[in-house]
Structure formats: C-alpha cells, structure tokens
Write an enzyme that holds these catalytic residues in place. Structure first.
Site, PDB file in Angstrom:
ATOM      1  N   CYS A  47       0.860  -1.189   0.000  1.00 50.84           N
ATOM      2  CA  CYS A  47       0.000   0.000   0.000  1.00 50.84           C
ATOM      3  C   CYS A  47       0.892   1.233   0.000  1.00 50.84           C
ATOM      4  CB  CYS A  47      -0.894  -0.027   1.247  1.00 50.84           C
ATOM      5  SG  CYS A  47      -1.848   1.473   1.542  1.00 50.84           S
ATOM      6  N   SER A  49       0.831   3.667   1.896  1.00 47.20           N
ATOM      7  CA  SER A  49       1.241   4.068   3.251  1.00 47.20           C
ATOM      8  C   SER A  49       2.572   3.418   3.632  1.00 47.20           C
ATOM      9  CB  SER A  49       0.179   3.686   4.278  1.00 47.20           C
ATOM     10  OG  SER A  49      -1.044   4.281   3.959  1.00 47.20           O
ATOM     11  N   HIS A  52       5.079   5.567   2.052  1.00 47.69           N
ATOM     12  CA  HIS A  52       5.220   6.864   2.738  1.00 47.69           C
ATOM     13  C   HIS A  52       6.308   6.792   3.813  1.00 47.69           C
ATOM     14  CE1 HIS A  52       2.010   8.751   0.638  1.00 47.69           C
ATOM     15  NE2 HIS A  52       0.998   8.353   1.387  1.00 47.69           N
ATOM     16  N   HIS A  68       0.949  -3.773   6.061  1.00 51.66           N
ATOM     17  CA  HIS A  68      -0.259  -3.695   6.907  1.00 51.66           C
ATOM     18  C   HIS A  68      -1.495  -4.185   6.166  1.00 51.66           C
ATOM     19  CE1 HIS A  68      -0.299   0.009   4.572  1.00 51.66           C
ATOM     20  NE2 HIS A  68      -1.592   0.084   4.805  1.00 51.66           N
ATOM     21  N   CYS A 175      -6.463  -3.621   4.097  1.00 51.20           N
ATOM     22  CA  CYS A 175      -6.352  -2.155   4.013  1.00 51.20           C
ATOM     23  C   CYS A 175      -7.055  -1.588   2.787  1.00 51.20           C
ATOM     24  CB  CYS A 175      -4.916  -1.639   4.044  1.00 51.20           C
ATOM     25  SG  CYS A 175      -4.941   0.180   3.923  1.00 51.20           S
TER      26      CYS A 175
HETATM   27  P1  CND Z   1      -1.421   5.055  -5.049  1.00 50.61           P
HETATM   28  O1  CND Z   1      -0.107   5.684  -5.093  1.00 50.61           O
HETATM   29  O2  CND Z   1      -1.629   3.722  -5.679  1.00 50.61           O
HETATM   30  O3  CND Z   1      -2.519   6.047  -5.682  1.00 50.61           O
HETATM   31  C1  CND Z   1      -2.422   7.447  -5.635  1.00 50.61           C
HETATM   32  C2  CND Z   1      -2.901   8.003  -6.965  1.00 50.61           C
HETATM   33  O4  CND Z   1      -2.880   9.427  -6.892  1.00 50.61           O
HETATM   34  C3  CND Z   1      -2.028   7.616  -8.157  1.00 50.61           C
HETATM   35  O5  CND Z   1      -2.833   7.047  -9.183  1.00 50.61           O
HETATM   36  C4  CND Z   1      -1.395   8.938  -8.595  1.00 50.61           C
HETATM   37  O6  CND Z   1      -1.185   9.019  -9.991  1.00 50.61           O
HETATM   38  C5  CND Z   1      -2.432   9.938  -8.119  1.00 50.61           C
HETATM   39  N1  CND Z   1      -1.888  11.289  -7.906  1.00 50.61           N
HETATM   40  C6  CND Z   1      -0.685  11.638  -7.393  1.00 50.61           C
HETATM   41  N2  CND Z   1      -0.571  12.980  -7.328  1.00 50.61           N
HETATM   42  C7  CND Z   1      -1.729  13.477  -7.817  1.00 50.61           C
HETATM   43  C8  CND Z   1      -2.219  14.812  -8.000  1.00 50.61           C
HETATM   44  N3  CND Z   1      -1.495  15.889  -7.667  1.00 50.61           N
HETATM   45  N4  CND Z   1      -3.461  14.961  -8.517  1.00 50.61           N
HETATM   46  C9  CND Z   1      -4.222  13.883  -8.861  1.00 50.61           C
HETATM   47  N5  CND Z   1      -3.805  12.615  -8.703  1.00 50.61           N
HETATM   48  C10 CND Z   1      -2.583  12.412  -8.180  1.00 50.61           C
HETATM   49  O7  CND Z   1      -1.816   4.992  -3.503  1.00 50.61           O
HETATM   50  P2  CND Z   1      -2.927   4.135  -2.695  1.00 50.61           P
HETATM   51  O8  CND Z   1      -4.175   4.076  -3.477  1.00 50.61           O
HETATM   52  O9  CND Z   1      -2.299   2.893  -2.184  1.00 50.61           O
HETATM   53  O10 CND Z   1      -3.121   5.094  -1.435  1.00 50.61           O
HETATM   54  C11 CND Z   1      -3.697   6.372  -1.594  1.00 50.61           C
HETATM   55  C12 CND Z   1      -3.583   7.180  -0.323  1.00 50.61           C
HETATM   56  O11 CND Z   1      -4.358   6.558   0.700  1.00 50.61           O
HETATM   57  C13 CND Z   1      -2.145   7.255   0.219  1.00 50.61           C
HETATM   58  O12 CND Z   1      -1.911   8.532   0.785  1.00 50.61           O
HETATM   59  C14 CND Z   1      -2.153   6.199   1.300  1.00 50.61           C
HETATM   60  O13 CND Z   1      -1.135   6.415   2.228  1.00 50.61           O
HETATM   61  C15 CND Z   1      -3.534   6.432   1.856  1.00 50.61           C
HETATM   62  C16 CND Z   1      -4.053   5.367   2.767  1.00 50.61           C
HETATM   63  C17 CND Z   1      -4.952   5.734   3.753  1.00 50.61           C
HETATM   64  C18 CND Z   1      -5.435   4.778   4.624  1.00 50.61           C
HETATM   65  C19 CND Z   1      -6.439   5.154   5.656  1.00 50.61           C
HETATM   66  O14 CND Z   1      -6.713   4.331   6.551  1.00 50.61           O
HETATM   67  N6  CND Z   1      -7.066   6.339   5.589  1.00 50.61           N
HETATM   68  C20 CND Z   1      -5.020   3.464   4.513  1.00 50.61           C
HETATM   69  N7  CND Z   1      -4.130   3.118   3.555  1.00 50.61           N
HETATM   70  C21 CND Z   1      -3.657   4.038   2.671  1.00 50.61           C
HETATM   71 ZN    ZN Z   2      -2.915   1.124   3.560  1.00 56.90          ZN
END
Ligand code: CND
Ligand code: ZN
Ligand code: ZN
Length: 375
Positions: A47, A49, A52, A68, A175
C-alpha cells in the site's frame, strides 16, 4: 513439528533507514506473549502508506518491518487468547478494536484507542517488539508488520475469517479495499443518484469508486494526473475521468463547472495538502461532504479559506474506511465471497516476497494498482 513457544527464524523485509531499499534478512520472531497471536503470513499487498515510510513522508522509528495489508494463518497463540486458534485463517488489523475504549463503544468511532496510528511508536501494546535482527530490536508497523514470513500481533488486532477465503485476494480487505469502500459507504455515506469526485485512482481510490457505485451514485468523476489509471476506473464505475494537467484553471473550478456548482461528495485519496483543499472546494456549498482518505504528509500544515466550511461544506476523514475492524473484516470477507464486490481488478501484479522492492518500484512508477506478494 510444532513451533509454538519457540523463537522462529525466518525471512523478513527490514527497512533500516528511509529512502533505502528494503532488505530481506533473517530475523528472530519471539513467541506471542499473553493476549498476542503469532501469524504465518501467506499474502501481503503493498500500500502507498508503506511507501510513505520509505520515502520519509510518514515519520516512523527505524529499523522497521513494514506491511499492513495481509492475510495469513495463526501459528500459535499466547496465554488468554480466546478469539482465534492455531490453523485459523486471519487478517491482521492496523486499526485494532479492543471493544472497551470510548471510541470502540461509540457507534460511529473506529479509531480504537489501542491504535499505534497516532503515536507511531512501532511497538506492540505492551510497549516492546517481538522482532530482532542481527542482535537489534526491530520496530513493528501499526501493530501488523506483514512483510515477514511470521509476525506477532495483539489479539485485538486480528480478525478470524472464513476458512474457505482465498488469502491471495482477501489480503486487500486488510487495508486498500476496505479503506476506500468504507470511505464511500460509511464515512461519506454516499447517497443514490449523487455526484462524486475521487482524487487519486490507486488501489484505495479505485475502492472508493467501487463504494460510490455500490451506494448508487449517478456520476463518479475520477481525478488523476496519470491517465493510464482511467480505463480501470471506468471499468469499476467511474462515469468520467479528468486529468488536472489538461486544464489551465484549478481542477476544483473545472469540477464545479462540470457539475453545475460542485459535487455532493469528494474524496482525497492521494495524501497531498493541495488536493485535500481542491477536493473540499469541489464540493457544492450548503451540503457537500469531502473526505480525507490519503495519509497527510507529516509535519505539514494546511491554510485554507474557512468560508468553504462556513458556507455549509463538511470536511471529514477516517482511517480504515470507518470500519470497526474486528466486527467488519469477517463480514467484508463473506461479502466478497458472496460476490458483492470484486477484488481481482485491483490486483495487477503478483510477485514472490523476495521481489518486494520490485513491487514498490511498480507502485512508484504508477504501473501497478496492487502488487500481492506471495510467501
Ligand atoms: P497510489 O499511489 O496507488 O494512488 C495514488 C494516486 O494518486 C495515483 O494514481 C497517482 O497518480 C495519483 N496522484 C498523485 N498525485 C496526484 C495529483 N497531484 N493529482 C491527482 N492525482 C494524483 O496509492 P494508494 O491508493 O495505495 O493510497 C492512496 C492514499 O491513501 C495514500 O496517501 C495512502 O497512504 C492512503 C491510505 C490511507 C489509509 C487510511 O486508513 N485512511 C489506509 N491506507 C492508505
Ligand atoms: Zn494502507
Ligand atoms: Zn478500543
């Protein structure tokens, strides 16, 4: 021969310091203490995260075993564990559910006070680690640490699932899928006929799309700077997709124009301050709801015009899609098995655990949605 009660030596991916590749090492995994569970990991997704922490966006103590989003089988249990037994198929939970704290007792809350998401201490609930490598203690990640052949978690950070569940798929319920899907149906409470905008079409964002569609949204607008993500978003329910780089004006203005005033629900699923504000500003005044799903970059603060809230928009956020984890994960697995939602389209790559760094590279290059590692 049973390994219960003994230290297990196995392979794990250790991150010794930020901005470095993960290093596959032999580690020692101590037996579970009272109210802990040792799990043999069978599959783990990667993921953003996790990345990150590698990139340093999320500050975490090192060295650490990340991961995770996984599924596995209970190897042994500590004293007093009653809810799982050796041989059970399980999903580790990065958001625990103790059932006793104020948040667990609140009907809407899911960020159990036993979580390590806020403090990021990198230890189990008793304040110590079960991992050592080269004589050094290694940190746990969010009470899960799944990039290892064996891990130890607290009992309230693990859910028993259907014995027939395919672990190579339902690991995403740990997740990405649940976080996105729950953000739409539980946190935003998307309504039938509504218009939604999803910023970020990765594994989590696409799961928001699936949730919006399940909730009956009429229009689902995907927003991403990588147009290669659009085909899958449309396959999963997006009715249209836009690339902010195709426009001169800010994307929030584009969305407000496209929707005659703004969307009903928006989701930031990237983890950037500018897109969090853009997602809020894309909502219709008077009733729009915007959900922060992306992990906020550490130590950065947002300044924004509070008139956006004064004018009747709601800004909220949640971890793990607002699900009370132990109650919900077994049900989500059952729902998957009853074909109520798909997981296959989210899995673009399957790699052996030894190629974990390749999996991270695919994510960084925008080429994968989810890579599932096999152990
Ligand atoms: P992933 O990197 O696969 O997706 C992010 C997407 O955003 C990609 O398709 C990028 O091309 C796009 N992107 C990047 N910059 C921009 C921008 N400026 N404008 C528009 N699009 C953009 O990530 P993911 O889907 O695995 O995770 C997404 C987020 O969710 C990430 O921050 C992760 O840490 C978070 C997350 C949150 C939680 C929670 O519990 N809230 C759990 N896991 C992950
Ligand atoms: Zn996650
Ligand atoms: Zn609790």
């Amino acid at each position: 021969m049973s390994t219960a009660g003994q230290v297990i030596r196995c392979r794990a991916a250790v991150l010794w310091e930020p901005k470095k590749p993960l290093s596959i090492e032999e580690v020692e995994v101590a037996p579970p203490k009272a109210l802990e569970v040792r799990i043999k990991i069978v599959n783990s997704g990667i993921c953003r995260s996790d990345d990150h922490v590698v990139s340093g966006t999320l500050k975490f103590p090192f060295p650490v075993i990340l991961g995770h989003e996984a599924a596995g089988i209970v190897e042994s249990i500590g004293e007093g564990v009653t809810t799982v037994k050796p041989g059970d198929k399980v999903i580790p939970l990065f958001t625990p559910q103790c059932g006793k704290c104020r948040v667990c007792k609140h009907p809407e809350g899911n960020l159990c006070l036993k979580n390590d998401i806020e403090a990021l201490n990198g230890v189990l609930q008793d304040g110590t680690s079960r991992f050592t490598c080269r004589g050094q203690a290694i940190h746990h990640f969010l009470g899960t640490s799944t990039f290892t052949e064996f891990t130890v978690v607290d009992e309230d950070s693990v859910a028993r699932i259907d014995a027939a569940a395919p672990l190579e798929k339902v690991c995403l319920i740990g997740c990405g899928f649940s976080t996105g899907y729950g953000s739409a149906i539980r946190v935003a409470k998307v309504t039938p006929g509504s218009t939604c905008a999803v910023f970020g079409l990765g594994g989590v964002g696409l799961s928001v799309v699936v949730g919006c569609r399940a909730a009956g949204a009429a229009r689902i607008i995907g927003v991403d700077i990588n147009k290669d993500k659009f085909a899958k978003a449309k396959e999963l329910g997006a009715t249209e997709c836009v690339n902010p780089r195709d426009f001169e004006k800010p994307i929030q203005e584009v969305l407000v124009e496209m929707t005659g005033g703004g969307v009903d629900f928006s989701f930031e699923v990237i983890g950037r301050l500018d897109t969090m504000e853009a997602a809020l500003a894309s909502c219709h005044m008077g009733y729009g709801v915007s959900v922060v799903v992306g992990v906020p970059p550490g130590a950065q603060k947002l300044t924004f015009d509070p008139i956006l809230l004064f004018n009747g928009r709601t800004w909220k956020g949640a971890v793990f899609g607002g699900w009370k984890s132990r109650d919900s994960v077994p049900k989500l697995v059952s729902d998957f098995m009853a074909k109520k939602f798909p997981l296959d389209p989210l899995i673009t790559h399957v790699l052996p655990f030894s190629q974990i760094n390749e999996g991270f590279d695919l994510l960084r290059a925008g080429k994968s949605i989810r890579t599932v590692l096999t152990f």
